[in-house]
Each structure stands twice: as C-alpha cells, then as structure tokens.
Write an enzyme that holds these catalytic residues in place. Structure first.
Site, short mmCIF file in Angstrom:
data_model
loop_
_atom_site.label_atom_id
_atom_site.label_comp_id
_atom_site.label_asym_id
_atom_site.label_seq_id
_atom_site.Cartn_x
_atom_site.Cartn_y
_atom_site.Cartn_z
N ASN A 45 0.84 -1.20 0.00
CA ASN A 45 0.00 0.00 0.00
C ASN A 45 0.88 1.25 0.00
OD1 ASN A 45 0.60 -0.86 2.67
ND2 ASN A 45 -1.04 0.36 3.54
N ILE A 46 0.38 2.27 -0.67
CA ILE A 46 1.11 3.53 -0.81
C ILE A 46 0.16 4.66 -0.42
CG2 ILE A 46 2.42 5.02 -2.36
CD1 ILE A 46 2.90 2.52 -4.16
N GLU A 47 0.43 5.25 0.75
CA GLU A 47 -0.46 6.30 1.26
C GLU A 47 0.00 7.69 0.80
OE1 GLU A 47 -0.87 5.59 5.51
OE2 GLU A 47 -2.12 3.84 5.10
N GLU A 58 -3.04 -4.49 -3.14
CA GLU A 58 -3.55 -5.39 -4.19
C GLU A 58 -3.56 -4.70 -5.55
OE1 GLU A 58 -4.82 -4.66 -1.28
OE2 GLU A 58 -6.19 -6.19 -0.53
N1 THU Z 1 -5.38 -1.27 2.35
C1 THU Z 1 -4.83 -2.11 1.43
O1 THU Z 1 -3.65 -1.98 1.08
N2 THU Z 1 -5.61 -3.10 0.93
C2 THU Z 1 -6.92 -3.30 1.23
O2 THU Z 1 -7.57 -4.15 0.65
C3 THU Z 1 -7.56 -2.46 2.24
C4 THU Z 1 -6.74 -1.35 2.80
C5 THU Z 1 -4.54 -0.19 2.90
C6 THU Z 1 -4.96 1.20 2.53
C7 THU Z 1 -4.40 2.02 3.66
O3 THU Z 1 -3.06 2.35 3.37
C8 THU Z 1 -4.40 1.07 4.84
O4 THU Z 1 -4.59 -0.23 4.32
C9 THU Z 1 -5.48 1.36 5.85
O5 THU Z 1 -6.70 1.47 5.26
#
Ligand code: THU
Length: 147
Positions: A45-47, A58
């Site tokens: 994940n990349i915020e 994903e």
């Molecule tokens: N997140 C994912 O990477 N995949 C998911 O299916 C749900 C949420 C991440 C997004 C965010 O960076 C963190 O989890 C918290 O929501």
C-alpha cells in the site's frame, strides 16, 4: 493450486509488505499475485498526505502485472493484518494484533476484471506461512459489475 505456489505467494506478500508506505494509518499491507505463466507480481500500500489518494497493495500488484502485459490472474495472497508483538517481521511503530486483511471492495472489483480461464481467482489472506485462509473471488464478490 499447488501448495508450493501458495507458500511462495505468501512469502512474497510478506516481503512486499515491508515496502509499504503507510505513515498515516501504520497499517502495512503486502500482496503477491501469480499469472498463468507463473510470473509473480507484488505490491504494497502507498499512502498520501491527501489520504484519499492512497492505493491499496492489491491494486499496486495488479497494475504492475497489467502494465507489463498480463491480463489474467490465477491467485493473490494478501498479508495485512498488523502482525503480533513477537513477530520478527513487525515494523517499528506499526499497530499489532488483529484479523486477516481481506481485499477491499474496490480491489475485489479490479481483480474481477482479470479472471483467468477458470473464471475464478484464489484469494489467500494470510497472517503467516502457517496461518492463512483461501477464498474464491466469486465468494467475496458475487454479482460482479461488468459491461
Ligand atoms: N489497504 C490495502 O492496502 N488493501 C486493502 O484491501 C484495504 C486497505 C490499505 C490502505 C491504507 O493504506 C491502509 O490499508 C489502511 O486502510
């Protein structure tokens, strides 16, 4: 799906999770998918400071695969539950404990775009090599939107 492929995917998802850029939620997610040729693509994940611009692990993995010419996904493993205190892969500052991390609705819909010949995708949610559950995408997202 062969046991060794499942193990490999979980392993790659655990490794990809270490790359997560999640300074805001501190919820680190890793994903690894396999395509029919056997190639594996990973994502984290990349915020963003503008929270809504965050991309899930994903979708990063899916977009990497598709951008390299792939159009079908056989299986995806997701490691996202904040791990337990004693877990050696825990990253400083991250929240620990918790449940399996299931793919969000948006990621389920994006996965459904790239079904393999079998018309279904194995979704593996894992906390470790030995602690995981396997679902079919069709169970997680019945009545997919399509045009
Ligand atoms: N997140 C994912 O990477 N995949 C998911 O299916 C749900 C949420 C991440 C997004 C965010 O960076 C963190 O989890 C918290 O929501």
């Amino acid at each position: 799906m062969k046991d060794e492929v499942r193990r490999l995917l979980i392993d790659e998802a655990i490794k990809a999770r270490k790359m997560a850029y999640a300074p805001y939620s501190k919820f680190l997610v890793g994903a690894a998918l396999v395509v029919p040729s056997g190639n594996i693509y990973t994502g984290c994940n990349i915020e963003n400071a503008s929270y809504g611009l965050t991309v899930c692990a994903e979708r990063v993995a899916i977009f990497k695969a598709v951008s390299e010419g792939q159009r079908h996904i056989d299986a995806i493993a997701i490691v996202g539950a904040p791990l337990f205190e004693e877990d050696e892969t825990a990253i400083e500052g991250e929240k620990t404990g918790g449940e399996y991390a299931f793919p969000c609705g948006a990621c389920r819909q994006v996965l459904a775009e790239f079904l393999p010949e079998s018309q279904d995708i194995d979704v593996i949610v894992a906390k470790s090599q030995d602690d995981y559950r396997v679902f079919k995408l069709s169970e997680l997202l019945p009545y997919t939107f399509s045009i």
